[in-house]
Each structure stands twice: as structure tokens, then as C-alpha cells.
Write a protein that holds these residues in place. Structure first.
Motif, PDB file in Angstrom:
ATOM      1  N   ALA A   1      68.612  76.598  41.327  1.00  0.00           N
ATOM      2  CA  ALA A   1      67.424  75.753  41.402  1.00  0.00           C
ATOM      3  C   ALA A   1      67.150  75.155  42.469  1.00  0.00           C
ATOM      4  CB  ALA A   1      67.804  74.750  40.100  1.00  0.00           C
ATOM      5  N   LEU A   2      65.944  75.317  42.868  1.00  0.00           N
ATOM      6  CA  LEU A   2      65.645  74.513  44.107  1.00  0.00           C
ATOM      7  C   LEU A   2      64.609  73.725  43.648  1.00  0.00           C
ATOM      8  CD1 LEU A   2      65.082  74.238  47.190  1.00  0.00           C
ATOM      9  CD2 LEU A   2      63.306  75.945  47.123  1.00  0.00           C
ATOM     10  N   THR A   3      64.686  72.289  44.164  1.00  0.00           N
ATOM     11  CA  THR A   3      63.621  71.036  43.867  1.00  0.00           C
ATOM     12  C   THR A   3      63.376  70.589  44.992  1.00  0.00           C
ATOM     13  OG1 THR A   3      64.730  70.924  41.607  1.00  0.00           O
ATOM     14  CG2 THR A   3      63.393  69.166  42.523  1.00  0.00           C
ATOM     15  N   LEU A   4      61.944  70.442  45.156  1.00  0.00           N
ATOM     16  CA  LEU A   4      61.377  69.804  46.141  1.00  0.00           C
ATOM     17  C   LEU A   4      60.869  68.272  45.742  1.00  0.00           C
ATOM     18  CD1 LEU A   4      60.537  69.484  49.340  1.00  0.00           C
ATOM     19  CD2 LEU A   4      58.413  70.635  48.622  1.00  0.00           C
ATOM     20  N   SER A   5      61.829  67.254  45.962  1.00  0.00           N
ATOM     21  CA  SER A   5      61.052  66.033  45.353  1.00  0.00           C
ATOM     22  C   SER A   5      60.239  65.230  46.396  1.00  0.00           C
ATOM     23  CB  SER A   5      62.559  65.183  45.101  1.00  0.00           C
ATOM     24  OG  SER A   5      63.198  65.655  44.125  1.00  0.00           O
ATOM     25  N   ALA A   6      60.601  65.436  47.819  1.00  0.00           N
ATOM     26  CA  ALA A   6      59.768  64.901  48.710  1.00  0.00           C
ATOM     27  C   ALA A   6      60.054  65.865  49.915  1.00  0.00           C
ATOM     28  CB  ALA A   6      60.259  63.422  48.989  1.00  0.00           C
ATOM     29  N   GLY A   7      59.364  65.585  51.012  1.00  0.00           N
ATOM     30  CA  GLY A   7      59.563  66.283  52.267  1.00  0.00           C
ATOM     31  C   GLY A   7      58.466  67.295  52.591  1.00  0.00           C
ATOM     32  N   THR A   8      58.953  68.198  53.219  1.00  0.00           N
ATOM     33  CA  THR A   8      58.151  69.361  53.682  1.00  0.00           C
ATOM     34  C   THR A   8      58.726  70.507  53.261  1.00  0.00           C
ATOM     35  OG1 THR A   8      57.432  68.109  55.557  1.00  0.00           O
ATOM     36  CG2 THR A   8      57.009  70.557  55.650  1.00  0.00           C
ATOM     37  N   TYR A   9      57.984  71.570  52.766  1.00  0.00           N
ATOM     38  CA  TYR A   9      58.076  73.070  52.328  1.00  0.00           C
ATOM     39  C   TYR A   9      57.091  73.937  52.680  1.00  0.00           C
ATOM     40  CZ  TYR A   9      59.795  76.986  49.819  1.00  0.00           C
ATOM     41  OH  TYR A   9      60.192  78.372  49.444  1.00  0.00           O
ATOM     42  N   ASN A  10      57.568  74.585  54.044  1.00  0.00           N
ATOM     43  CA  ASN A  10      56.477  75.795  54.425  1.00  0.00           C
ATOM     44  C   ASN A  10      56.904  76.832  55.060  1.00  0.00           C
ATOM     45  OD1 ASN A  10      54.374  77.027  55.498  1.00  0.00           O
ATOM     46  ND2 ASN A  10      53.661  75.141  56.839  1.00  0.00           N
ATOM     47  N   VAL A  11      57.394  77.946  54.316  1.00  0.00           N
ATOM     48  CA  VAL A  11      57.983  78.991  54.925  1.00  0.00           C
ATOM     49  C   VAL A  11      57.037  80.266  54.729  1.00  0.00           C
ATOM     50  CG1 VAL A  11      60.235  78.163  54.153  1.00  0.00           C
ATOM     51  CG2 VAL A  11      58.992  79.610  52.432  1.00  0.00           C
ATOM     52  N   GLY A  12      57.548  81.342  55.249  1.00  0.00           N
ATOM     53  CA  GLY A  12      56.785  82.554  55.363  1.00  0.00           C
ATOM     54  C   GLY A  12      56.743  83.257  53.911  1.00  0.00           C
ATOM     55  N   THR A  13      57.888  83.439  53.342  1.00  0.00           N
ATOM     56  CA  THR A  13      57.971  84.030  51.896  1.00  0.00           C
ATOM     57  C   THR A  13      58.835  83.346  51.168  1.00  0.00           C
ATOM     58  OG1 THR A  13      57.757  86.250  53.043  1.00  0.00           O
ATOM     59  CG2 THR A  13      58.772  86.331  50.742  1.00  0.00           C
ATOM     60  N   THR A  14      58.313  83.199  49.853  1.00  0.00           N
ATOM     61  CA  THR A  14      59.017  82.522  48.713  1.00  0.00           C
ATOM     62  C   THR A  14      59.345  83.393  47.664  1.00  0.00           C
ATOM     63  OG1 THR A  14      58.245  80.052  49.128  1.00  0.00           O
ATOM     64  CG2 THR A  14      59.133  80.481  47.017  1.00  0.00           C
ATOM     65  N   THR A  15      60.516  83.778  47.219  1.00  0.00           N
ATOM     66  CA  THR A  15      60.622  84.547  46.145  1.00  0.00           C
ATOM     67  C   THR A  15      61.551  83.996  44.925  1.00  0.00           C
ATOM     68  OG1 THR A  15      60.857  86.670  47.845  1.00  0.00           O
ATOM     69  CG2 THR A  15      61.931  86.997  45.535  1.00  0.00           C
ATOM     70  N   ILE A  16      61.052  84.054  43.754  1.00  0.00           N
ATOM     71  CA  ILE A  16      61.934  83.507  42.632  1.00  0.00           C
ATOM     72  C   ILE A  16      62.138  84.589  41.673  1.00  0.00           C
ATOM     73  CG2 ILE A  16      61.600  81.550  41.161  1.00  0.00           C
ATOM     74  CD1 ILE A  16      59.091  80.384  42.701  1.00  0.00           C
ATOM     75  N   THR A  17      63.230  85.155  41.482  1.00  0.00           N
ATOM     76  CA  THR A  17      63.597  86.293  40.620  1.00  0.00           C
ATOM     77  C   THR A  17      64.440  86.006  39.615  1.00  0.00           C
ATOM     78  OG1 THR A  17      65.335  86.800  42.212  1.00  0.00           O
ATOM     79  CG2 THR A  17      63.166  88.120  42.435  1.00  0.00           C
ATOM     80  N   GLY A  18      65.068  84.611  39.771  1.00  0.00           N
ATOM     81  CA  GLY A  18      65.743  84.126  38.720  1.00  0.00           C
ATOM     82  C   GLY A  18      65.896  82.638  38.936  1.00  0.00           C
ATOM     83  N   GLY A  19      66.119  81.864  37.999  1.00  0.00           N
ATOM     84  CA  GLY A  19      66.440  80.286  38.135  1.00  0.00           C
ATOM     85  C   GLY A  19      65.074  79.677  38.246  1.00  0.00           C
ATOM     86  N   PHE A  20      65.069  78.454  38.914  1.00  0.00           N
ATOM     87  CA  PHE A  20      63.842  77.604  38.933  1.00  0.00           C
ATOM     88  C   PHE A  20      63.658  77.377  40.376  1.00  0.00           C
ATOM     89  CE2 PHE A  20      66.098  77.344  34.874  1.00  0.00           C
ATOM     90  CZ  PHE A  20      65.360  77.311  33.811  1.00  0.00           C
ATOM     91  N   ALA A  21      62.392  77.122  40.715  1.00  0.00           N
ATOM     92  CA  ALA A  21      61.886  76.232  41.675  1.00  0.00           C
ATOM     93  C   ALA A  21      61.013  75.447  41.400  1.00  0.00           C
ATOM     94  CB  ALA A  21      61.194  77.370  42.696  1.00  0.00           C
ATOM     95  N   THR A  22      61.093  74.235  41.483  1.00  0.00           N
ATOM     96  CA  THR A  22      60.307  72.935  41.091  1.00  0.00           C
ATOM     97  C   THR A  22      60.028  72.214  42.407  1.00  0.00           C
ATOM     98  OG1 THR A  22      61.758  72.886  39.210  1.00  0.00           O
ATOM     99  CG2 THR A  22      60.228  70.936  39.583  1.00  0.00           C
ATOM    100  N   PHE A  23      58.346  72.243  42.515  1.00  0.00           N
ATOM    101  CA  PHE A  23      58.100  71.615  43.558  1.00  0.00           C
ATOM    102  C   PHE A  23      57.300  70.336  43.190  1.00  0.00           C
ATOM    103  CE2 PHE A  23      58.576  76.040  45.031  1.00  0.00           C
ATOM    104  CZ  PHE A  23      59.092  75.841  46.000  1.00  0.00           C
ATOM    105  N   ASN A  24      57.838  69.101  43.189  1.00  0.00           N
ATOM    106  CA  ASN A  24      57.207  67.806  42.809  1.00  0.00           C
ATOM    107  C   ASN A  24      56.569  67.194  44.084  1.00  0.00           C
ATOM    108  OD1 ASN A  24      57.744  68.116  40.083  1.00  0.00           O
ATOM    109  ND2 ASN A  24      59.834  67.573  40.617  1.00  0.00           N
ATOM    110  N   ALA A  25      56.306  67.755  45.060  1.00  0.00           N
ATOM    111  CA  ALA A  25      55.643  67.490  46.466  1.00  0.00           C
ATOM    112  C   ALA A  25      54.771  68.632  46.911  1.00  0.00           C
ATOM    113  CB  ALA A  25      56.479  66.941  47.374  1.00  0.00           C
ATOM    114  N   ASN A  26      53.714  68.541  47.607  1.00  0.00           N
ATOM    115  CA  ASN A  26      53.050  69.663  47.848  1.00  0.00           C
ATOM    116  C   ASN A  26      53.902  70.502  48.904  1.00  0.00           C
ATOM    117  OD1 ASN A  26      50.851  68.455  46.706  1.00  0.00           O
ATOM    118  ND2 ASN A  26      49.931  67.649  48.455  1.00  0.00           N
ATOM    119  N   ALA A  27      53.758  71.899  48.647  1.00  0.00           N
ATOM    120  CA  ALA A  27      54.507  72.894  49.206  1.00  0.00           C
ATOM    121  C   ALA A  27      53.408  74.036  49.696  1.00  0.00           C
ATOM    122  CB  ALA A  27      55.639  73.208  48.540  1.00  0.00           C
TER     123      ALA A  27
END
Length: 176
Positions: free
Chosen positions: A124-150
């Protein structure tokens, strides 16, 4: 570097470490090596760098705190034990930061950036605050939660993965 309970931290402010393939090198010239199965704490003003084409797995908690910097320059760094990010993480083009287990939380002061890939494949990846800006995001299992802009260049989301959160998640390229 000093072993500190279940983790490692710079011996003094500004000390750096190298995370290689399947081993961790302590200090620039010491030649002492430890298994990657121990935890790692990147704190103070230290910089840790993952290099080499292979996969290095950290199976216990990884905390990148304060002004610590983690550079994933090549290969894959797998953070299977989860952890906390309040420092900077940079993933270079062709490199991957993998979250295959545990919960990894990015909070105030954190940044996860670069032209490389972030793969959530069971954890599980959670962005509560801060910066998320990457070339590729792959979610093939589990959870990605973005509670801040990404943002990401491309997004791959399989039926085994969940994308959630109340922040805006911007994909500038292909979504599959």
C-alpha cells in the motif's frame, strides 16, 4: 554507518550510504557489507543511492525522514516492509521503486519524483502530503491512495490494484 537496532542510519550528519544489488555497503571505503534483509533508516542529511541493474530488497521497515535523500539510479529497489517518507526520493529513468508489501506512507515534506517507475504490486502506497510526480505508475496489486495532488506520465492499473484518494491524480500520457 552504524547498525542501529533493526535499521541503519548515517554515522554523522551528511554521511552517505550505497545500496547495491543484494548487499549494503557501509561507508565509501570501509568495504564492510551487510545483508539487505535488515531495515534501513535514511535520516538527517544523509544520501542513500541504489545502483546496479538487479533488484535490492529491503524486507523490514524503511523510513526516509527529515532531510534524508534516497536516489534509485538503476535497477529496482523493493521496499517490502513498508515505512514512512518525509524526505526526498528520486527514481531515475529506467529504475523502479517497488512496494510489494507493507504500507509506505508519504507525508508532509516528502517528495517522490523522477522519470522512473513506481510499482505497487501487493503493498500500500499512501500520499498524505508532499509531492508525487514520476514517469510511470503501475498498480498491479495492493492499494495506491493519493490524498494530495499527484501526477504521473503513464498509469497501468490492473484488476488486482486499487487507485483511491481525495487528491487529484493527473496522468499526462497513456493509461492502461
Amino acid at each position: 554507518l552504524l547498525a542501529d537496532g533493526p535499521g541503519l542510519q548515517p554515522q554523522r550528519p551528511g554521511a552517505d550510504g550505497l545500496i547495491g544489488d543484494g548487499r549494503r555497503v557501509f561507508g565509501a571505503a570501509s568495504g564492510r557489507r551487510r545483508s539487505s534483509s535488515v531495515g534501513l533508516r535514511c535520516g538527517m542529511s544523509g544520501t542513500y543511492t541504489k545502483s546496479g541493474a538487479g533488484t535490492t530488497a529491503v524486507s523490514t521497515v524503511f523510513n526516509n525522514t527529515n532531510t534524508g535523500t534516497l536516489n534509485v539510479q538503476s535497477g529496482t529497489l523493493s521496499l517490502a516492509g513498508g515505512g514512512l517518507g518525509t524526505g526526498a526520493i528520486t527514481v531515475s529513468s529506467g529504475a523502479t521503486l517497488a512496494i510489494p508489501g507493507g504500507a509506505f506512507n508519504l507525508s508532509t515534506g516528502s517528495s517522490l519524483t523522477g522519470a522512473g517507475s513506481v510499482s505497487v504490486n501487493g503493498g500500500a502506497l499512501t500520499l498524505s502530503a508532499g509531492t508525487y510526480n514520476v514517469g510511470t505508475t503501475t498498480i498491479t496489486g495492493g492499494f495506491a491512495t493519493f490524498n494530495a495532488n499527484a501526477s504521473t506520465g503513464t498509469l497501468t492499473l490492473s484488476s488486482g490494484g486499487t487507485l483511491a484518494g481525495n487528491g487529484d491524480f493527473t496522468v499526462s500520457g497513456l493509461t492502461t
